[in-house]
Design an enzyme around this catalytic site. Structure first.
Site, short mmCIF file in Angstrom:
data_model
loop_
_atom_site.label_atom_id
_atom_site.label_comp_id
_atom_site.label_asym_id
_atom_site.label_seq_id
_atom_site.Cartn_x
_atom_site.Cartn_y
_atom_site.Cartn_z
N TRP A 29 -58.28 154.22 84.86
CA TRP A 29 -57.08 153.53 84.03
C TRP A 29 -57.67 152.85 82.71
O TRP A 29 -57.02 152.26 81.93
CB TRP A 29 -56.26 152.69 84.95
CG TRP A 29 -57.14 151.55 85.56
CD1 TRP A 29 -57.47 150.27 85.25
CD2 TRP A 29 -57.62 151.73 87.13
NE1 TRP A 29 -58.20 149.73 86.20
CE2 TRP A 29 -58.18 150.40 87.48
CE3 TRP A 29 -57.31 152.85 87.92
CZ2 TRP A 29 -58.59 150.35 88.44
CZ3 TRP A 29 -57.94 152.47 89.02
CH2 TRP A 29 -58.72 151.41 89.70
N ARG A 30 -58.96 152.83 82.41
CA ARG A 30 -59.36 152.10 81.40
C ARG A 30 -59.73 153.22 80.22
O ARG A 30 -60.39 152.84 79.36
CB ARG A 30 -60.67 151.28 81.78
CG ARG A 30 -60.56 150.06 82.30
CD ARG A 30 -61.68 149.20 82.72
NE ARG A 30 -61.39 147.95 83.24
CZ ARG A 30 -62.12 147.22 83.69
NH1 ARG A 30 -63.46 147.32 83.60
NH2 ARG A 30 -61.67 145.92 84.03
N GLU A 42 -51.99 148.69 87.45
CA GLU A 42 -51.88 147.02 87.87
C GLU A 42 -50.80 146.91 89.29
O GLU A 42 -51.27 146.11 90.11
CB GLU A 42 -51.13 146.37 86.87
CG GLU A 42 -52.11 146.43 85.57
CD GLU A 42 -53.40 145.56 86.02
OE1 GLU A 42 -53.24 144.71 87.03
OE2 GLU A 42 -54.41 145.52 85.12
N GLN A 47 -53.03 143.08 95.29
CA GLN A 47 -53.42 142.68 96.72
C GLN A 47 -54.32 143.87 97.17
O GLN A 47 -54.59 143.90 98.52
CB GLN A 47 -52.49 142.29 97.53
CG GLN A 47 -51.48 141.13 97.15
CD GLN A 47 -52.31 139.66 97.17
OE1 GLN A 47 -52.52 139.52 98.48
NE2 GLN A 47 -52.81 139.25 96.23
N THR A 48 -54.98 144.54 96.42
CA THR A 48 -55.66 145.94 96.73
C THR A 48 -56.96 146.17 96.06
O THR A 48 -56.72 145.78 94.78
CB THR A 48 -54.85 147.07 96.54
OG1 THR A 48 -53.57 146.79 97.38
CG2 THR A 48 -55.29 148.42 97.31
N LEU A 85 -51.63 152.87 101.49
CA LEU A 85 -51.68 152.13 100.29
C LEU A 85 -51.35 150.79 100.58
O LEU A 85 -51.66 149.65 100.26
CB LEU A 85 -51.40 152.51 99.05
CG LEU A 85 -51.84 151.76 97.86
CD1 LEU A 85 -53.51 151.81 97.80
CD2 LEU A 85 -51.50 152.62 96.33
N GLY A 86 -50.11 150.76 101.62
CA GLY A 86 -49.52 149.50 102.09
C GLY A 86 -48.47 148.75 100.88
O GLY A 86 -48.36 149.54 99.90
N TYR A 87 -47.76 147.70 101.31
CA TYR A 87 -46.82 147.05 100.60
C TYR A 87 -45.93 147.85 99.93
O TYR A 87 -45.92 148.21 98.61
CB TYR A 87 -47.63 146.33 99.53
CG TYR A 87 -48.04 144.85 100.04
CD1 TYR A 87 -47.42 144.09 100.89
CD2 TYR A 87 -49.30 144.49 99.66
CE1 TYR A 87 -47.96 142.90 101.38
CE2 TYR A 87 -49.72 143.18 100.10
CZ TYR A 87 -49.19 142.56 101.15
OH TYR A 87 -49.70 141.20 101.42
N TYR A 125 -48.13 137.86 86.83
CA TYR A 125 -49.35 138.48 86.66
C TYR A 125 -49.26 139.92 85.86
O TYR A 125 -50.10 139.93 84.67
CB TYR A 125 -50.29 138.53 88.07
CG TYR A 125 -51.42 139.46 87.76
CD1 TYR A 125 -52.39 139.21 86.97
CD2 TYR A 125 -51.28 140.95 88.21
CE1 TYR A 125 -53.40 140.02 86.67
CE2 TYR A 125 -52.25 141.71 87.95
CZ TYR A 125 -53.30 141.56 87.01
OH TYR A 125 -54.20 142.25 86.91
N ASP A 143 -54.46 136.28 88.12
CA ASP A 143 -54.64 137.05 89.51
C ASP A 143 -55.56 135.98 90.25
O ASP A 143 -55.97 135.13 89.97
CB ASP A 143 -55.00 138.41 89.42
CG ASP A 143 -56.32 138.45 88.86
OD1 ASP A 143 -56.93 137.63 88.06
OD2 ASP A 143 -57.04 139.44 89.10
N THR A 320 -50.37 141.25 107.80
CA THR A 320 -50.50 139.94 107.23
C THR A 320 -50.23 138.83 108.01
O THR A 320 -50.70 137.89 108.29
CB THR A 320 -49.96 139.82 105.70
OG1 THR A 320 -50.33 141.08 104.92
CG2 THR A 320 -50.26 138.63 105.05
#
Length: 374
Positions: A29-30, A42, A47-48, A85-87, A125, A143, A320
């Site tokens: 992504w850069r 982002e 949290q990953t 990936l979660g969340y 953030y 962050d 969590t």
DNA sequence: AAAACGTGGGG
DNA sequence: TCCCCAAGTTT
């Protein structure tokens, strides 16, 4: 806490960005500053860790190359791309924001942190990160890395687990950030935080900014940032029902809100829901649990089953805030039952890859495979 | 303000 | 095994 002079701030910017120019990581992504690329990365990085995100990001961009593709995608397809990936609310919010931009704003991005934060799933953030990297706004992206790096450099004693502390850090960093290169400044802090200034085993001796590190100078590196410990996950007992029919396995789709929303699992029954109030502390026999699970299940589905306990230890999965301890029970049906009243489907094993399933379901499946092959 | 919300890695 | 943590946001 330490306060820096104008001269110290200027020297810090130069030192940090010189190091970054020579040592920045080459991340997918850069490769450009496209707000869509910055945004998706982002959100995934919340949290990953970077190494976890990279393959997800690559696959996501091949599936949804533009924000229009994302806005138009089926939610199930999106969730499948997010599987593991979660969340998972991140995926839902990502598409909601994409549709806001495409449909309501005619594809025009907000170009400031304040404007970006209006979008669903973009908090302080992420707004700062996108605004600084994609649009060049001189605004902090606070962050965990920024908390750690500046907490140590300046020996900031505020507890970073308290919501009010974010503002203190943001104001502090806003005065230090390089207005000419805010995106590079923020990313340099992140690279620093994941290399020389890690949580454990930091290597401050070789850090490019060690001469600015007050905590290093005074021997208190590991005392910063200041934070209070989180509570332990609470254990919760479940029974997973493995109902095998000639057409496949009975699977349920979880509710559209809450934990693992909209993902598919074996039917899960919370053991405490099977027990009467005065039995909550009682250590009941497994046989009793199974018979109660049968009753509870048949009441809900009208499928007659005879469950059998799969031996061995429970499958455990820690979130969590929760620790699930799941025992498996199984039933082999010779015919395909009518499940029209049941919130789920009979899913053939060959079709599992079309249903988004959380990691805990993958653990249950592996345990069932191991047990049924004996 | 505090709790909910996933997963994988490291010591 | 357990604990802490990693580029946080929402309610």
């Amino acid at each position: 806490m330490e306060q820096w002079s104008k001269e110290t701030i200027a020297a810090f910017r130069k030192t940090l960005l010189t190091w970054y120019d020579e040592n920045k990581r080459d991340l997918p992504w850069r490769h450009d500053h496209d707000p869509y690329h910055v945004w998706v990365s982002e959100i995934m990085l919340q949290q990953t860790q970077v190494n976890t995100v990279i393959p997800y990001y690559e696959r996501f961009m091949s599936m949804f190359p533009t924000i229009n593709d994302l806005a138009a995608a089926k939610p199930e397809q999106l969730l499948k791309a997010w599987e593991g990936l979660g969340y998972y609310s991140r995926a839902r919010n990502l598409q909601r924001a994409a549709r806001e931009i495409v449909n309501d704003r005619h594809g025009e991005w907000p170009t400031t942190a304040a404007g970006l934060q209006e979008l669903t799933g973009i908090g302080p953030y992420t707004a700062g990160a996108i605004a600084s990297i994609a649009f060049g706004e001189p605004v902090a992206a606070v962050d965990g890395n920024a908390f750690r790096v500046f907490g140590r450099l300046l020996m900031i004693d505020a507890d970073i687990t308290k919501p009010a502390t974010r503002q203190l850090f943001a104001e502090t960093i806003d005065r230090i950030i390089d207005p000419q290169r805010p995106g590079d400044f923020n990313q340099a802090i992140m690279d620093l935080g994941s290399s020389y200034m890690t949580v454990k085993n930091p290597d401050v001796e070789h850090s490019p900014v060690k001469m600015f590190d007050r905590s290093y100078e005074t021997g208190h590196v590991l005392d910063y940032p200041v934070k209070t410990a989180k509570p332990r996950p609470v254990p919760v007992d479940y029974v997973a029902l493995v109902i095998h029919t000639p057409a496949g396995y009975l699977m349920t789709k979880r509710p559209s809100t809450g934990l693992l929303a909209n993902l598919w699992t074996f039917p899960l029954v919370k053991v405490s829901d099977l027990l009467k109030d005065d039995e909550q502390e009682t250590d009941l026999m497994d046989v009793d649990i199974v018979s109660r699970a049968e009753q509870a299940f048949e009441t809900e589905t009208e499928i007659p089953v005879s469950l059998a306990l799969i031996g061995g230890r429970a499958v455990t999965h820690t979130f969590t805030h929760l620790k699930w301890q799941i025992r498996l029970v199984s039933a082999e049906l010779s015919t395909v039952p009518d499940i029209s009243l049941f919130a789920g489907e009979i899913v053939a094993e060959s079709a599992f890859d079309q249903y988004p399933m959380p990691v805990v379901q993958q653990k249950l499946w592996r345990r069932w495979q191991a047990a049924s092959k004996k």
